[in-house]
Design a protein around this motif. Structure first.
Motif, PDB file in Angstrom:
ATOM      1  N   GLY A  52       0.667  -1.296  -0.052  1.00  0.00           N
ATOM      2  CA  GLY A  52      -0.064  -0.229   0.053  1.00  0.00           C
ATOM      3  C   GLY A  52       0.548   1.234   0.136  1.00  0.00           C
ATOM      4  O   GLY A  52       0.242   2.335  -0.051  1.00  0.00           O
ATOM      5  N   ASN A  53       2.134   1.057   0.232  1.00  0.00           N
ATOM      6  CA  ASN A  53       2.975   2.325   0.214  1.00  0.00           C
ATOM      7  C   ASN A  53       3.428   2.565  -1.245  1.00  0.00           C
ATOM      8  O   ASN A  53       3.648   1.479  -2.029  1.00  0.00           O
ATOM      9  CB  ASN A  53       4.155   2.114   0.989  1.00  0.00           C
ATOM     10  CG  ASN A  53       3.799   2.060   2.457  1.00  0.00           C
ATOM     11  OD1 ASN A  53       3.125   2.978   3.075  1.00  0.00           O
ATOM     12  ND2 ASN A  53       4.018   0.848   2.913  1.00  0.00           N
ATOM     13  N   LEU A  54       3.424   3.723  -1.939  1.00  0.00           N
ATOM     14  CA  LEU A  54       3.865   3.991  -2.958  1.00  0.00           C
ATOM     15  C   LEU A  54       5.320   4.691  -3.402  1.00  0.00           C
ATOM     16  O   LEU A  54       5.530   5.600  -2.509  1.00  0.00           O
ATOM     17  CB  LEU A  54       2.842   5.023  -3.779  1.00  0.00           C
ATOM     18  CG  LEU A  54       1.297   4.527  -3.754  1.00  0.00           C
ATOM     19  CD1 LEU A  54       0.615   5.601  -4.240  1.00  0.00           C
ATOM     20  CD2 LEU A  54       1.231   3.275  -4.557  1.00  0.00           C
ATOM     21  N   ALA A  55       6.201   4.151  -4.134  1.00  0.00           N
ATOM     22  CA  ALA A  55       7.321   4.950  -4.672  1.00  0.00           C
ATOM     23  C   ALA A  55       7.104   6.333  -4.968  1.00  0.00           C
ATOM     24  O   ALA A  55       6.148   6.572  -5.377  1.00  0.00           O
ATOM     25  CB  ALA A  55       8.093   4.320  -5.609  1.00  0.00           C
ATOM     26  N   GLY A  56       8.328   7.263  -4.650  1.00  0.00           N
ATOM     27  CA  GLY A  56       7.849   8.743  -5.198  1.00  0.00           C
ATOM     28  C   GLY A  56       7.352   9.402  -4.059  1.00  0.00           C
ATOM     29  O   GLY A  56       7.410  10.794  -4.116  1.00  0.00           O
ATOM     30  N   ASN A  57       7.347   8.894  -2.696  1.00  0.00           N
ATOM     31  CA  ASN A  57       6.699   9.473  -1.555  1.00  0.00           C
ATOM     32  C   ASN A  57       7.638   9.293  -0.255  1.00  0.00           C
ATOM     33  O   ASN A  57       8.516   8.406  -0.340  1.00  0.00           O
ATOM     34  CB  ASN A  57       5.562   8.842  -1.365  1.00  0.00           C
ATOM     35  CG  ASN A  57       4.437   9.365  -2.328  1.00  0.00           C
ATOM     36  OD1 ASN A  57       4.136  10.685  -2.557  1.00  0.00           O
ATOM     37  ND2 ASN A  57       4.106   8.297  -3.101  1.00  0.00           N
ATOM     38  N   ASP A  58       7.529  10.037   0.534  1.00  0.00           N
ATOM     39  CA  ASP A  58       8.007   9.737   1.979  1.00  0.00           C
ATOM     40  C   ASP A  58       7.297   8.682   2.762  1.00  0.00           C
ATOM     41  O   ASP A  58       5.908   8.941   2.905  1.00  0.00           O
ATOM     42  CB  ASP A  58       7.980  11.309   2.649  1.00  0.00           C
ATOM     43  CG  ASP A  58       8.771  11.143   4.186  1.00  0.00           C
ATOM     44  OD1 ASP A  58       8.775  10.101   4.584  1.00  0.00           O
ATOM     45  OD2 ASP A  58       9.085  12.364   4.522  1.00  0.00           O
ATOM     46  N   VAL A  59       7.989   7.671   2.930  1.00  0.00           N
ATOM     47  CA  VAL A  59       7.229   6.432   3.706  1.00  0.00           C
ATOM     48  C   VAL A  59       7.797   6.355   5.006  1.00  0.00           C
ATOM     49  O   VAL A  59       7.757   5.195   5.829  1.00  0.00           O
ATOM     50  CB  VAL A  59       7.429   5.208   2.752  1.00  0.00           C
ATOM     51  CG1 VAL A  59       6.870   5.280   1.568  1.00  0.00           C
ATOM     52  CG2 VAL A  59       9.061   4.869   2.959  1.00  0.00           C
ATOM     53  N   THR A  60       8.183   7.360   5.822  1.00  0.00           N
ATOM     54  CA  THR A  60       8.950   7.287   7.081  1.00  0.00           C
ATOM     55  C   THR A  60       7.841   6.795   8.044  1.00  0.00           C
ATOM     56  O   THR A  60       7.959   5.959   8.875  1.00  0.00           O
ATOM     57  CB  THR A  60       9.115   8.967   7.361  1.00  0.00           C
ATOM     58  OG1 THR A  60      10.374   9.309   6.501  1.00  0.00           O
ATOM     59  CG2 THR A  60       9.812   8.783   8.962  1.00  0.00           C
ATOM     60  N   ASP A  61       6.648   7.378   8.009  1.00  0.00           N
ATOM     61  CA  ASP A  61       5.571   7.055   9.189  1.00  0.00           C
ATOM     62  C   ASP A  61       5.219   5.560   8.809  1.00  0.00           C
ATOM     63  O   ASP A  61       5.087   4.874   9.857  1.00  0.00           O
ATOM     64  CB  ASP A  61       4.401   7.710   8.791  1.00  0.00           C
ATOM     65  CG  ASP A  61       3.136   7.348   9.651  1.00  0.00           C
ATOM     66  OD1 ASP A  61       3.459   7.420  11.008  1.00  0.00           O
ATOM     67  OD2 ASP A  61       2.060   6.913   9.330  1.00  0.00           O
ATOM     68  N   ALA A  62       5.048   5.040   7.482  1.00  0.00           N
ATOM     69  CA  ALA A  62       4.882   3.492   7.443  1.00  0.00           C
ATOM     70  C   ALA A  62       5.982   2.859   8.045  1.00  0.00           C
ATOM     71  O   ALA A  62       5.599   1.855   8.490  1.00  0.00           O
ATOM     72  CB  ALA A  62       4.459   3.302   5.906  1.00  0.00           C
ATOM     73  N   LEU A  63       7.150   3.095   7.772  1.00  0.00           N
ATOM     74  CA  LEU A  63       8.242   2.168   8.056  1.00  0.00           C
ATOM     75  C   LEU A  63       8.356   2.266   9.410  1.00  0.00           C
ATOM     76  O   LEU A  63       8.594   1.218  10.140  1.00  0.00           O
ATOM     77  CB  LEU A  63       9.726   2.796   7.316  1.00  0.00           C
ATOM     78  CG  LEU A  63      10.814   1.985   7.753  1.00  0.00           C
ATOM     79  CD1 LEU A  63      10.665   0.683   7.190  1.00  0.00           C
ATOM     80  CD2 LEU A  63      12.204   2.606   7.284  1.00  0.00           C
ATOM     81  N   LEU A  64       8.310   3.508  10.322  1.00  0.00           N
ATOM     82  CA  LEU A  64       8.835   3.627  11.540  1.00  0.00           C
ATOM     83  C   LEU A  64       7.249   3.070  12.535  1.00  0.00           C
ATOM     84  O   LEU A  64       7.613   2.611  13.472  1.00  0.00           O
ATOM     85  CB  LEU A  64       8.985   4.925  12.133  1.00  0.00           C
ATOM     86  CG  LEU A  64      10.341   5.578  11.257  1.00  0.00           C
ATOM     87  CD1 LEU A  64      10.559   6.808  11.780  1.00  0.00           C
ATOM     88  CD2 LEU A  64      11.525   4.538  11.508  1.00  0.00           C
ATOM     89  N   ASN A  65       6.220   3.278  12.096  1.00  0.00           N
ATOM     90  CA  ASN A  65       5.106   3.268  12.844  1.00  0.00           C
ATOM     91  C   ASN A  65       4.236   1.669  12.359  1.00  0.00           C
ATOM     92  O   ASN A  65       3.376   1.595  13.217  1.00  0.00           O
ATOM     93  CB  ASN A  65       4.205   4.327  12.973  1.00  0.00           C
ATOM     94  CG  ASN A  65       4.868   5.591  13.350  1.00  0.00           C
ATOM     95  OD1 ASN A  65       5.738   5.292  14.300  1.00  0.00           O
ATOM     96  ND2 ASN A  65       4.823   6.577  12.853  1.00  0.00           N
ATOM     97  N   LYS A  66       4.471   1.272  11.227  1.00  0.00           N
ATOM     98  CA  LYS A  66       3.511   0.490  10.798  1.00  0.00           C
ATOM     99  C   LYS A  66       4.365  -0.972  10.462  1.00  0.00           C
ATOM    100  O   LYS A  66       3.553  -2.240  10.153  1.00  0.00           O
ATOM    101  CB  LYS A  66       2.452   0.824   9.481  1.00  0.00           C
ATOM    102  CG  LYS A  66       1.649   2.103  10.225  1.00  0.00           C
ATOM    103  CD  LYS A  66       0.918   2.685   9.253  1.00  0.00           C
ATOM    104  CE  LYS A  66      -0.027   3.951   9.568  1.00  0.00           C
ATOM    105  NZ  LYS A  66       0.567   5.095   8.982  1.00  0.00           N
ATOM    106  N   SER A  67       5.359  -0.652   9.792  1.00  0.00           N
ATOM    107  CA  SER A  67       6.307  -1.897   9.386  1.00  0.00           C
ATOM    108  C   SER A  67       6.826  -2.809  10.488  1.00  0.00           C
ATOM    109  O   SER A  67       7.391  -2.374  11.610  1.00  0.00           O
ATOM    110  CB  SER A  67       7.432  -1.400   8.653  1.00  0.00           C
ATOM    111  OG  SER A  67       8.284  -2.204   8.348  1.00  0.00           O
ATOM    112  N   PRO A  68       6.640  -4.080  10.214  1.00  0.00           N
ATOM    113  CA  PRO A  68       7.273  -5.197  11.150  1.00  0.00           C
ATOM    114  C   PRO A  68       8.859  -5.153  11.195  1.00  0.00           C
ATOM    115  O   PRO A  68       9.334  -5.599  12.388  1.00  0.00           O
ATOM    116  CB  PRO A  68       6.748  -6.390  10.787  1.00  0.00           C
ATOM    117  CG  PRO A  68       6.390  -6.417   9.278  1.00  0.00           C
ATOM    118  CD  PRO A  68       6.107  -4.810   9.124  1.00  0.00           C
ATOM    119  N   HIS A  69       9.454  -4.658  10.062  1.00  0.00           N
ATOM    120  CA  HIS A  69      10.965  -4.465   9.819  1.00  0.00           C
ATOM    121  C   HIS A  69      11.469  -3.538  10.474  1.00  0.00           C
ATOM    122  O   HIS A  69      12.920  -3.440  10.652  1.00  0.00           O
ATOM    123  CB  HIS A  69      11.274  -5.156   8.603  1.00  0.00           C
ATOM    124  CG  HIS A  69      10.697  -4.675   7.481  1.00  0.00           C
ATOM    125  ND1 HIS A  69      10.569  -3.540   7.089  1.00  0.00           N
ATOM    126  CD2 HIS A  69       9.639  -5.517   6.700  1.00  0.00           C
ATOM    127  CE1 HIS A  69       9.808  -3.543   5.925  1.00  0.00           C
ATOM    128  NE2 HIS A  69       9.311  -4.541   5.828  1.00  0.00           N
TER     129      HIS A  69
END
Length: 78
Positions: free
Chosen positions: A46-63
């Motif tokens: 659900g995350n799209l390249a070309g964007n800031d994905v900080t929130d998804a990585l730090l707050n929603k990602s298991p890795h």
């Protein structure tokens, strides 16, 4: 090699679609995810390249941030 500076508008061009490279910004750094299988066609859970994905990585990602060591840093988000 010096790192390129990207505005949010410039980053959007690297969406992984139609032959474009796929870049994402994380905590102000820009990484190339073009050849990462999980980012096929510029999308990853659900995350799209070309964007800031900080929130998804730090707050929603298991890795979390441990995946960053596998990525090539190509620039900074300004």
């Amino acid at each position: 090699m010096s790192l390129k500076e990207f505005t949010k508008e410039e980053l959007k061009q690297f969406d992984g679609k139609n032959g474009h490279k796929a870049y994402v910004a994380i905590e102000g750094d820009v990484y190339d995810v073009t050849d990462i299988p999980g980012w096929k066609n510029g999308e990853h859970h659900g995350n799209l390249a070309g964007n800031d994905v900080t929130d998804a990585l730090l707050n929603k990602s298991p890795h979390g941030t441990r995946v960053l060591s596998k990525l090539t840093k190509v620039g900074k988000l300004i």
